[in-house]
Design a protein around this motif. Structure first.
Motif, PDB file in Angstrom:
ATOM      1  N   PRO A  79    -110.716 -34.031 -22.361  1.00 52.92           N
ATOM      2  CA  PRO A  79    -109.796 -33.399 -21.407  1.00 52.92           C
ATOM      3  C   PRO A  79    -108.411 -33.175 -22.013  1.00 52.92           C
ATOM      4  CG  PRO A  79    -110.071 -35.723 -20.898  1.00 52.92           C
ATOM      5  CD  PRO A  79    -111.071 -35.411 -21.967  1.00 52.92           C
ATOM      6  N   GLY A  80    -107.650 -32.294 -21.385  1.00 50.60           N
ATOM      7  CA  GLY A  80    -106.305 -31.994 -21.855  1.00 50.60           C
ATOM      8  C   GLY A  80    -105.349 -33.151 -21.664  1.00 50.60           C
ATOM      9  N   GLY A  81    -104.144 -32.994 -22.165  1.00 50.44           N
ATOM     10  CA  GLY A  81    -103.162 -34.069 -22.080  1.00 50.44           C
ATOM     11  C   GLY A  81    -101.758 -33.524 -21.939  1.00 50.44           C
ATOM     12  N   THR A  82    -100.792 -34.338 -22.308  1.00 53.64           N
ATOM     13  CA  THR A  82     -99.377 -33.951 -22.201  1.00 53.64           C
ATOM     14  C   THR A  82     -98.698 -34.126 -23.544  1.00 53.64           C
ATOM     15  OG1 THR A  82     -98.684 -36.188 -21.598  1.00 53.64           O
ATOM     16  CG2 THR A  82     -99.334 -34.696 -19.804  1.00 53.64           C
ATOM     17  N   ARG A  83     -97.547 -33.518 -23.666  1.00 59.88           N
ATOM     18  CA  ARG A  83     -96.801 -33.591 -24.919  1.00 59.88           C
ATOM     19  C   ARG A  83     -96.352 -35.015 -25.231  1.00 59.88           C
ATOM     20  NH1 ARG A  83     -91.594 -29.799 -26.535  1.00 59.88           N
ATOM     21  NH2 ARG A  83     -91.452 -30.486 -28.701  1.00 59.88           N
ATOM     22  N   GLY A  84     -96.170 -35.816 -24.184  1.00 62.98           N
ATOM     23  CA  GLY A  84     -95.715 -37.185 -24.388  1.00 62.98           C
ATOM     24  C   GLY A  84     -96.707 -38.055 -25.135  1.00 62.98           C
ATOM     25  N   GLU A  85     -97.945 -37.645 -25.266  1.00 59.52           N
ATOM     26  CA  GLU A  85     -98.943 -38.439 -25.979  1.00 59.52           C
ATOM     27  C   GLU A  85     -98.803 -38.339 -27.486  1.00 59.52           C
ATOM     28  OE1 GLU A  85    -103.031 -38.216 -24.469  1.00 59.52           O
ATOM     29  OE2 GLU A  85    -102.278 -36.832 -22.935  1.00 59.52           O
ATOM     30  N   VAL A  86     -98.003 -37.394 -27.959  1.00 57.61           N
ATOM     31  CA  VAL A  86     -97.845 -37.165 -29.397  1.00 57.61           C
ATOM     32  C   VAL A  86     -96.411 -37.471 -29.799  1.00 57.61           C
ATOM     33  CG1 VAL A  86     -97.985 -35.440 -31.234  1.00 57.61           C
ATOM     34  CG2 VAL A  86     -99.613 -35.376 -29.341  1.00 57.61           C
ATOM     35  N   PHE A 143    -108.920 -30.430 -42.736  1.00 57.32           N
ATOM     36  CA  PHE A 143    -108.395 -31.803 -42.790  1.00 57.32           C
ATOM     37  C   PHE A 143    -109.545 -32.800 -42.626  1.00 57.32           C
ATOM     38  CE2 PHE A 143    -105.013 -29.114 -40.943  1.00 57.32           C
ATOM     39  CZ  PHE A 143    -104.083 -29.220 -41.953  1.00 57.32           C
ATOM     40  N   TYR A 144    -110.560 -32.596 -43.449  1.00 55.32           N
ATOM     41  CA  TYR A 144    -111.774 -33.402 -43.340  1.00 55.32           C
ATOM     42  C   TYR A 144    -111.520 -34.861 -43.684  1.00 55.32           C
ATOM     43  CZ  TYR A 144    -116.775 -34.455 -43.690  1.00 55.32           C
ATOM     44  OH  TYR A 144    -118.034 -34.973 -43.497  1.00 55.32           O
ATOM     45  N   GLY A 145    -110.588 -35.127 -44.601  1.00 56.80           N
ATOM     46  CA  GLY A 145    -110.417 -36.477 -45.117  1.00 56.80           C
ATOM     47  C   GLY A 145    -109.494 -37.369 -44.325  1.00 56.80           C
ATOM     48  N   MET A 146    -109.024 -36.934 -43.151  1.00 57.38           N
ATOM     49  CA  MET A 146    -108.154 -37.778 -42.341  1.00 57.38           C
ATOM     50  C   MET A 146    -108.612 -37.704 -40.883  1.00 57.38           C
ATOM     51  SD  MET A 146    -104.732 -35.397 -42.147  1.00 57.38           S
ATOM     52  CE  MET A 146    -104.560 -34.117 -40.889  1.00 57.38           C
ATOM     53  N   ASP A 147    -108.254 -38.722 -40.107  1.00 58.26           N
ATOM     54  CA  ASP A 147    -108.540 -38.705 -38.669  1.00 58.26           C
ATOM     55  C   ASP A 147    -107.386 -38.027 -37.948  1.00 58.26           C
ATOM     56  OD1 ASP A 147    -110.886 -40.040 -39.102  1.00 58.26           O
ATOM     57  OD2 ASP A 147    -110.054 -42.021 -38.683  1.00 58.26           O
ATOM     58  N   TRP A 148    -107.710 -37.183 -36.991  1.00 58.34           N
ATOM     59  CA  TRP A 148    -106.640 -36.475 -36.289  1.00 58.34           C
ATOM     60  C   TRP A 148    -107.051 -36.142 -34.862  1.00 58.34           C
ATOM     61  CZ3 TRP A 148    -108.790 -32.015 -34.668  1.00 58.34           C
ATOM     62  CH2 TRP A 148    -109.752 -31.396 -35.473  1.00 58.34           C
ATOM     63  N   ALA A 149    -106.043 -35.833 -34.067  1.00 58.28           N
ATOM     64  CA  ALA A 149    -106.271 -35.375 -32.696  1.00 58.28           C
ATOM     65  C   ALA A 149    -105.315 -34.214 -32.427  1.00 58.28           C
ATOM     66  CB  ALA A 149    -106.027 -36.500 -31.696  1.00 58.28           C
ATOM     67  N   ILE A 150    -105.825 -33.179 -31.784  1.00 56.34           N
ATOM     68  CA  ILE A 150    -104.987 -32.059 -31.334  1.00 56.34           C
ATOM     69  C   ILE A 150    -105.066 -32.041 -29.814  1.00 56.34           C
ATOM     70  CG2 ILE A 150    -104.622 -29.577 -31.363  1.00 56.34           C
ATOM     71  CD1 ILE A 150    -105.968 -29.474 -34.070  1.00 56.34           C
ATOM     72  N   VAL A 151    -103.909 -32.152 -29.176  1.00 55.07           N
ATOM     73  CA  VAL A 151    -103.845 -32.212 -27.718  1.00 55.07           C
ATOM     74  C   VAL A 151    -103.242 -30.912 -27.205  1.00 55.07           C
ATOM     75  CG1 VAL A 151    -103.003 -33.500 -25.719  1.00 55.07           C
ATOM     76  CG2 VAL A 151    -103.544 -34.709 -27.847  1.00 55.07           C
ATOM     77  N   GLU A 203    -108.459 -48.386 -41.079  1.00 51.42           N
ATOM     78  CA  GLU A 203    -109.736 -48.422 -41.780  1.00 51.42           C
ATOM     79  C   GLU A 203    -109.761 -47.490 -42.986  1.00 51.42           C
ATOM     80  OE1 GLU A 203    -112.818 -47.706 -38.986  1.00 51.42           O
ATOM     81  OE2 GLU A 203    -112.280 -49.398 -37.690  1.00 51.42           O
ATOM     82  N   GLY A 204    -108.634 -47.454 -43.689  1.00 49.26           N
ATOM     83  CA  GLY A 204    -108.571 -46.705 -44.927  1.00 49.26           C
ATOM     84  C   GLY A 204    -108.361 -45.211 -44.763  1.00 49.26           C
ATOM     85  N   ARG A 205    -108.151 -44.728 -43.542  1.00 46.04           N
ATOM     86  CA  ARG A 205    -107.930 -43.303 -43.315  1.00 46.04           C
ATOM     87  C   ARG A 205    -106.628 -43.100 -42.553  1.00 46.04           C
ATOM     88  NH1 ARG A 205    -112.553 -39.778 -43.397  1.00 46.04           N
ATOM     89  NH2 ARG A 205    -111.779 -38.632 -41.591  1.00 46.04           N
ATOM     90  N   GLU A 206    -105.864 -42.102 -42.999  1.00 47.01           N
ATOM     91  CA  GLU A 206    -104.631 -41.775 -42.290  1.00 47.01           C
ATOM     92  C   GLU A 206    -104.960 -41.122 -40.958  1.00 47.01           C
ATOM     93  OE1 GLU A 206    -101.033 -40.890 -45.167  1.00 47.01           O
ATOM     94  OE2 GLU A 206    -102.689 -39.499 -45.525  1.00 47.01           O
ATOM     95  N   ARG A 207    -104.068 -41.345 -39.991  1.00 41.30           N
ATOM     96  CA  ARG A 207    -104.267 -40.805 -38.652  1.00 41.30           C
ATOM     97  C   ARG A 207    -103.084 -39.939 -38.263  1.00 41.30           C
ATOM     98  NH1 ARG A 207    -106.725 -46.074 -35.368  1.00 41.30           N
ATOM     99  NH2 ARG A 207    -108.719 -46.159 -36.501  1.00 41.30           N
ATOM    100  N   PHE A 208    -103.415 -38.763 -37.692  1.00 43.20           N
ATOM    101  CA  PHE A 208    -102.387 -37.809 -37.310  1.00 43.20           C
ATOM    102  C   PHE A 208    -102.698 -37.270 -35.909  1.00 43.20           C
ATOM    103  CE2 PHE A 208    -102.357 -37.901 -41.857  1.00 43.20           C
ATOM    104  CZ  PHE A 208    -101.036 -37.689 -42.238  1.00 43.20           C
ATOM    105  N   ALA A 209    -101.653 -36.733 -35.282  1.00 44.73           N
ATOM    106  CA  ALA A 209    -101.821 -36.102 -33.974  1.00 44.73           C
ATOM    107  C   ALA A 209    -100.905 -34.893 -33.891  1.00 44.73           C
ATOM    108  CB  ALA A 209    -101.514 -37.082 -32.844  1.00 44.73           C
ATOM    109  N   ALA A 210    -101.298 -33.928 -33.064  1.00 43.09           N
ATOM    110  CA  ALA A 210    -100.495 -32.714 -32.903  1.00 43.09           C
ATOM    111  C   ALA A 210    -100.570 -32.265 -31.454  1.00 43.09           C
ATOM    112  CB  ALA A 210    -101.004 -31.610 -33.820  1.00 43.09           C
ATOM    113  N   TRP A 211     -99.466 -31.696 -30.982  1.00 42.54           N
ATOM    114  CA  TRP A 211     -99.412 -31.100 -29.644  1.00 42.54           C
ATOM    115  C   TRP A 211     -99.237 -29.596 -29.815  1.00 42.54           C
ATOM    116  CZ3 TRP A 211    -100.201 -31.245 -24.626  1.00 42.54           C
ATOM    117  CH2 TRP A 211     -99.494 -30.380 -23.777  1.00 42.54           C
ATOM    118  N   PHE A 212    -100.037 -28.838 -29.064  1.00 41.85           N
ATOM    119  CA  PHE A 212     -99.932 -27.377 -29.160  1.00 41.85           C
ATOM    120  C   PHE A 212    -100.213 -26.752 -27.798  1.00 41.85           C
ATOM    121  CE2 PHE A 212    -101.179 -23.045 -30.403  1.00 41.85           C
ATOM    122  CZ  PHE A 212    -100.137 -22.742 -31.254  1.00 41.85           C
ATOM    123  N   GLU A 213     -99.529 -25.630 -27.540  1.00 43.29           N
ATOM    124  CA  GLU A 213     -99.674 -24.941 -26.261  1.00 43.29           C
ATOM    125  C   GLU A 213    -100.123 -23.502 -26.501  1.00 43.29           C
ATOM    126  OE1 GLU A 213     -96.240 -25.780 -23.547  1.00 43.29           O
ATOM    127  OE2 GLU A 213     -95.503 -26.877 -25.297  1.00 43.29           O
TER     128      GLU A 213
END
Length: 475
Positions: A185-192, A160-168, A133-143
């Motif tokens: 809820p939390g997740g696992t490294r395998g999701e990224v 990073f207001y101009g992009m969609d992102w998720a931090i797990v 939908e016209g926006r870049e999507r990113f994801a990050a894993w952090f512990e």
């Protein structure tokens, strides 16, 4: 014994609601048992009271720190925080007692959380997922070490207001999508994803800025702990870069040295002339112009300009301070900053007219230490005072005052050429070569640094008395 079960560990709103109800009900810390939902039920204990509307006033600083400290993983944290707020509600100055065991724990734990937040801001690395939908999507894993995602998510939202992102993270996840931030809820490294093209750019950038001649492994590990390396794309380059650092340094040494800057050589040829002290200076204006070009000590390198003395040539009283301050350095006039305002007021009370006196400093350039956007005053050394004494002596020879008032120990050394304490010289009239009288007193900046109002008022009255005494001696 009241039992509190926290369903969402690290959630400040949940803890605050329960703590507020306990405080309103007058429940002492020793009568409360805290546990997480995952710990299971205890054999004994009553349910905690429901939330109450009773108002409890606490210091804002304590609440701000509690908001961060509740994120610590320690099982004892909710109980220790409640003990602190219980005490703070009864001891208004509790946080000022730095030696108190609870306060010391709070501040050290808060520092630990803030450091963990800083590390997360620095070491989160996003992987590109694609575009929708016209926006870049990113994801990050952090512990992170602690449950800090709710504290750090707004930083990434702003950045990073101009992009969609998720931090797990293992405890929670933050999702920024369609300009709405949600926590889940939390997740696992395998999701990224493990890698993307952006990681190649990180490695290229890190290799380009790596300086083999300035490798400090201990400092690097202190700022970038090894536990974060497996999530950092550039960390893959650390080992080979360190292994080849020695060889790269040798190649740098063998490389041809560039020619000297011609401007530097021009300065070297003229510096001897600039350092000459002209005994033919016959006016205060000529001295001021010569002071403006002085390069005898390194202080001229960072100062905006030199600040010569100011006042009539026939002044009967000369006032000597330490050195220009921030405002004096910017305006090019002595005693125009905060200390100058204190001096002006004190002279007015003592019956002295600034326009009829000559005001100057022992050192003509502002010595300071940069601290962010501020310039913090630094005391000149004995060598710097002695190096600048020639200019002060020249001003004295032209003005020929009947009385000199020195403000502070640096000014006293600038006039006499010797170090002495204000306490040993104050309250006496000293005679200099040529018959000039000298009165020593404090520098007005000393009054600005006194936190005790009664002491400050007492010292200010003594300072005004010194100036009034100097007026009577000159009269």
């Amino acid at each position: 014994m009241k039992e509190v079960v926290l369903e969402r560990p690290g959630d400040f709103a949940e803890w605050r609601g329960v703590a507020r109800a306990l405080l309103a009900g007058g429940v002492a810390p020793e009568d409360v048992s805290w546990r997480g939902a995952e710990e299971g039920a205890s054999l004994f204990g009553d349910e905690a009271p429901a939330a109450s509307a009773g108002a409890v006033t606490l210091p804002r600083e304590l609440l701000a720190m509690a908001d961060r400290v509740i994120c610590h993983r320690g099982a004892e944290v909710p109980a220790r925080l409640y003990r602190l707020v219980w005490r703070a509600a009864r001891e208004r100055q509790l946080l000022a007692r730095t030696t108190d065991a609870d306060v010391d724990w709070l501040r050290k734990t808060d520092k630990m959380i803030r450091r963990d937040i800083h590390k997360m801001h620095a070491f989160v690395r996003f992987r590109r997922l694609g575009e929708g939908e016209g926006r870049e999507r990113f994801a990050a894993w952090f512990e992170p070490d602690h449950r800090i995602l709710r504290l750090t998510a707004p930083f990434f939202q702003r950045r990073f207001y101009g992009m969609d992102w998720a931090i797990v993270t293992p405890d929670a996840r933050a999702i920024w999508q369609d300009e709405v931030l949600t926590l889940g809820p939390g997740g696992t490294r395998g999701e990224v994803p493990d890698s993307d093209v952006v990681e190649d750019q990180w490695r290229t950038y890190y290799g380009a800025i790596f300086n083999p001649a300035r490798v400090k492994i201990d400092a690097m590990r202190a700022e970038m702990p090894k536990k974060y390396w497996h999530n950092l794309p550039e960390a893959q380059e650390i080992a080979p870069l360190l292994a080849g650092a020695g060889a790269r340094v040798e190649r740098m040494r063998e490389a041809a040295v560039s020619a000297a800057n011609p401007r530097t050589e021009k300065w070297r040829t003229r510096v001897a002339d600039d350092l000459l002290l002209d005994d033919e200076l016959t006016s205060l204006d000529a001295v001021a112009r010569a002071v403006g070009g002085c390069t005898r000590c390194p202080l001229h390198c960072n100062a905006t300009q030199a600040v010569a003395g100011e006042g009539p040539v026939a002044a009967r009283i000369m006032v000597v301070g330490e050195q220009p301050g921030d405002q004096e350095d910017l305006q090019g006039r002595p005693f125009v900053g905060p200390a100058g305002q204190v001096l002006n007021e004190a002279m007015g009370e003592a019956g002295l007219d600034r326009r009829r006196m000559f005001l100057t400093n022992a050192v003509k350039h502002f010595k300071f230490e940069p601290r962010g956007k501020r310039r913090l005053h630094q005391n000149p050394t004995s060598g710097e005072i002695d190096m600048c004494r020639w200019w002060l002596d020249k001003e004295r020879a032209l003005v020929q005052p009947e009385l000199i008032v020195t403000l502070g120990a640096s000014a006293l050394r600038g006039v006499t050429g010797k170090s002495a304490s204000i306490k040993s010289m104050r309250g006496q009239v000293h005679e200099l070569a040529g018959g000039t009288k000298l009165v020593a007193t404090i520098h007005p900046s000393f009054l600005l640094r006194l936190p005790d109002r009664d002491r400050a008022a007492e010292e200010r009255a003594a300072f005004v008395a010194d100036l009034a005494w100097a007026r009577s001696l000159a009269a």
